[in-house]
Design an enzyme around this catalytic site. Sequence first.
Site, short mmCIF file in Angstrom:
data_model
loop_
_atom_site.label_atom_id
_atom_site.label_comp_id
_atom_site.label_asym_id
_atom_site.label_seq_id
_atom_site.Cartn_x
_atom_site.Cartn_y
_atom_site.Cartn_z
N LYS A 14 0.83 -1.21 0.00
CA LYS A 14 0.00 0.00 0.00
C LYS A 14 0.86 1.27 0.00
O LYS A 14 0.66 2.17 -0.79
CB LYS A 14 -0.94 0.01 1.23
CG LYS A 14 -1.83 -1.21 1.35
CD LYS A 14 -2.74 -1.15 2.57
CE LYS A 14 -2.04 -1.17 3.91
NZ LYS A 14 -1.33 -2.43 4.23
N ARG A 88 -9.79 0.62 8.61
CA ARG A 88 -9.43 -0.75 8.97
C ARG A 88 -10.56 -1.46 9.71
O ARG A 88 -10.39 -2.62 10.09
CB ARG A 88 -8.18 -0.74 9.87
CG ARG A 88 -6.85 -0.89 9.12
CD ARG A 88 -5.74 -0.66 10.14
NE ARG A 88 -4.54 -1.39 9.92
CZ ARG A 88 -3.44 -0.89 9.36
NH1 ARG A 88 -3.43 0.34 8.89
NH2 ARG A 88 -2.35 -1.61 9.26
N ARG A 127 11.61 -5.28 5.06
CA ARG A 127 11.27 -3.87 4.81
C ARG A 127 12.15 -2.91 5.60
O ARG A 127 12.44 -3.11 6.76
CB ARG A 127 9.80 -3.64 5.19
CG ARG A 127 9.43 -2.16 5.25
CD ARG A 127 7.95 -1.92 5.15
NE ARG A 127 7.18 -2.45 6.26
CZ ARG A 127 5.86 -2.39 6.33
NH1 ARG A 127 5.17 -1.81 5.34
NH2 ARG A 127 5.22 -2.90 7.35
N ARG A 161 11.17 -0.96 11.22
CA ARG A 161 10.12 -0.77 12.20
C ARG A 161 10.20 -1.80 13.31
O ARG A 161 10.44 -2.98 13.04
CB ARG A 161 8.75 -0.86 11.53
CG ARG A 161 8.45 0.34 10.70
CD ARG A 161 7.27 0.15 9.83
NE ARG A 161 6.11 -0.47 10.50
CZ ARG A 161 4.90 -0.52 9.94
NH1 ARG A 161 4.71 0.00 8.76
NH2 ARG A 161 3.91 -1.09 10.58
N ARG A 172 -0.79 -8.79 13.74
CA ARG A 172 -1.27 -7.82 12.75
C ARG A 172 -2.13 -8.50 11.69
O ARG A 172 -3.14 -7.96 11.26
CB ARG A 172 -0.08 -7.09 12.11
CG ARG A 172 0.58 -6.13 13.11
CD ARG A 172 1.99 -5.76 12.73
NE ARG A 172 2.08 -5.00 11.50
CZ ARG A 172 3.23 -4.82 10.83
NH1 ARG A 172 4.36 -5.37 11.29
NH2 ARG A 172 3.25 -4.11 9.75
P1 ADP Z 1 1.24 -1.67 7.56
O1 ADP Z 1 1.98 -0.72 6.61
O2 ADP Z 1 2.11 -2.78 7.97
O3 ADP Z 1 -0.10 -2.05 6.99
P2 ADP Z 1 0.63 0.63 9.17
O4 ADP Z 1 1.87 1.42 9.08
O5 ADP Z 1 -0.52 1.03 8.29
O6 ADP Z 1 0.97 -0.90 8.91
O7 ADP Z 1 0.10 0.58 10.66
C1 ADP Z 1 0.95 0.32 11.74
C2 ADP Z 1 0.14 0.18 13.02
O8 ADP Z 1 -0.57 1.41 13.27
C3 ADP Z 1 -0.96 -0.88 12.98
O9 ADP Z 1 -0.46 -2.17 13.32
C4 ADP Z 1 -1.95 -0.34 14.02
O10 ADP Z 1 -1.48 -0.59 15.34
C5 ADP Z 1 -1.87 1.16 13.81
N1 ADP Z 1 -2.86 1.65 12.82
C6 ADP Z 1 -2.59 2.23 11.61
N2 ADP Z 1 -3.72 2.57 10.97
C7 ADP Z 1 -4.75 2.19 11.79
C8 ADP Z 1 -6.19 2.26 11.68
N3 ADP Z 1 -6.78 2.77 10.59
N4 ADP Z 1 -6.91 1.77 12.72
C9 ADP Z 1 -6.35 1.26 13.81
N5 ADP Z 1 -5.00 1.15 13.97
C10 ADP Z 1 -4.21 1.61 12.97
P1 ADP Z 2 2.20 -1.84 3.23
O1 ADP Z 2 2.19 -0.34 3.21
O2 ADP Z 2 0.98 -2.43 2.57
O3 ADP Z 2 2.43 -2.42 4.58
P2 ADP Z 2 4.79 -1.60 1.83
O4 ADP Z 2 4.50 -0.74 0.62
O5 ADP Z 2 5.49 -0.95 2.97
O6 ADP Z 2 3.41 -2.33 2.31
O7 ADP Z 2 5.61 -2.87 1.31
C1 ADP Z 2 6.10 -3.87 2.21
C2 ADP Z 2 7.49 -4.35 1.74
O8 ADP Z 2 7.35 -5.07 0.51
C3 ADP Z 2 8.47 -3.21 1.46
O9 ADP Z 2 9.76 -3.63 1.85
C4 ADP Z 2 8.40 -3.03 -0.05
O10 ADP Z 2 9.65 -2.55 -0.60
C5 ADP Z 2 8.08 -4.44 -0.55
N1 ADP Z 2 7.19 -4.43 -1.72
C6 ADP Z 2 6.12 -3.61 -1.96
N2 ADP Z 2 5.52 -3.92 -3.14
C7 ADP Z 2 6.20 -4.97 -3.64
C8 ADP Z 2 6.05 -5.77 -4.85
N3 ADP Z 2 5.07 -5.54 -5.73
N4 ADP Z 2 6.93 -6.79 -5.05
C9 ADP Z 2 7.92 -7.04 -4.15
N5 ADP Z 2 8.12 -6.34 -3.01
C10 ADP Z 2 7.27 -5.31 -2.75
#
Ligand code: ADP
Ligand code: ADP
Length: 216
Positions: A14, A88, A127, A161, A172
């Site tokens: 994302k 979410r 990541r 992270r 998660r």
């Molecule tokens: P990821 O990129 O791995 O999907 P995020 O960076 O979006 O994770 O979120 C990290 C943490 O922040 C989540 O595990 C949760 O604890 C909190 N968080 C983020 N967005 C939300 C949301 N919309 N509702 C509740 N908790 C959230």
């Molecule tokens: P999210 O915001 O959904 O948690 P991220 O964009 O942070 O996901 O991506 C998670 C990890 O996967 C990062 O290290 C990123 O560089 C890698 N990644 C993202 N998209 C791809 C893809 N299409 N193929 C391979 N690796 C990816």
Amino acid sequence: MANIILLGPPGAGKGTQAKRLEETRGMVQLSTGDMLKDAIARGTELGRQVEGIMARGELVTDEIVIGLIEDRMNDGAGGGFIFDGFPRTLKQADALAGLMTRMGSTLDRVIEMQVDDAALVARITGRFTCGNCGAVYHDVTRPTKVAGVCDVCGSTDLRRRADDNADTLKTRLMEYYKKTSPLIGYYYAKGQLSAVDGLAEVDAVADAIASVLDKG
Ligand code: ADP
Ligand code: ADP
């Protein structure tokens, strides 16, 4: 101008795609995860409140994230908002619909990024991100060109992270399946859902999202 949600489990890509859309379409990324991490880094009251919850991989309360989104939406949309990691829960989805109506705006598309759990572990544990500009990297699939230096801004402040470990990822993912995945059915029923293959390469995923957006 379009307002979209990127929906998918942790590691689906994302953030990576949101950054691309900012560059290519002048859209504005609204990542509640980034806002919460920023609050923790700045040591604010909110940061102290959410730190433990996030470290465990649980969701913070709906009220907190809805408030954050509302504040940021008031700052204006540029070429449209990309909601990344929000909503979410169904309650957050309803709150977003209300905010959109109040602003005289519409939610145009919800893009589900489909991936499988096995890929997520590899993505999450590899990541790292730039602490200065937020660029997202991966040890194997997207390393920096020069080791230890951000390609985008040249910063050497590259971070991992605390919650990106295999253990916390389990919580998660459980939170995702219990509380967030029902949104797929919810937006499908509203006729707003489009799915893309999140397992494809970054450029191919970006192309798939572009074709969804250009179809209108
Ligand atoms: P990821 O990129 O791995 O999907 P995020 O960076 O979006 O994770 O979120 C990290 C943490 O922040 C989540 O595990 C949760 O604890 C909190 N968080 C983020 N967005 C939300 C949301 N919309 N509702 C509740 N908790 C959230
Ligand atoms: P999210 O915001 O959904 O948690 P991220 O964009 O942070 O996901 O991506 C998670 C990890 O996967 C990062 O290290 C990123 O560089 C890698 N990644 C993202 N998209 C791809 C893809 N299409 N193929 C391979 N690796 C990816």
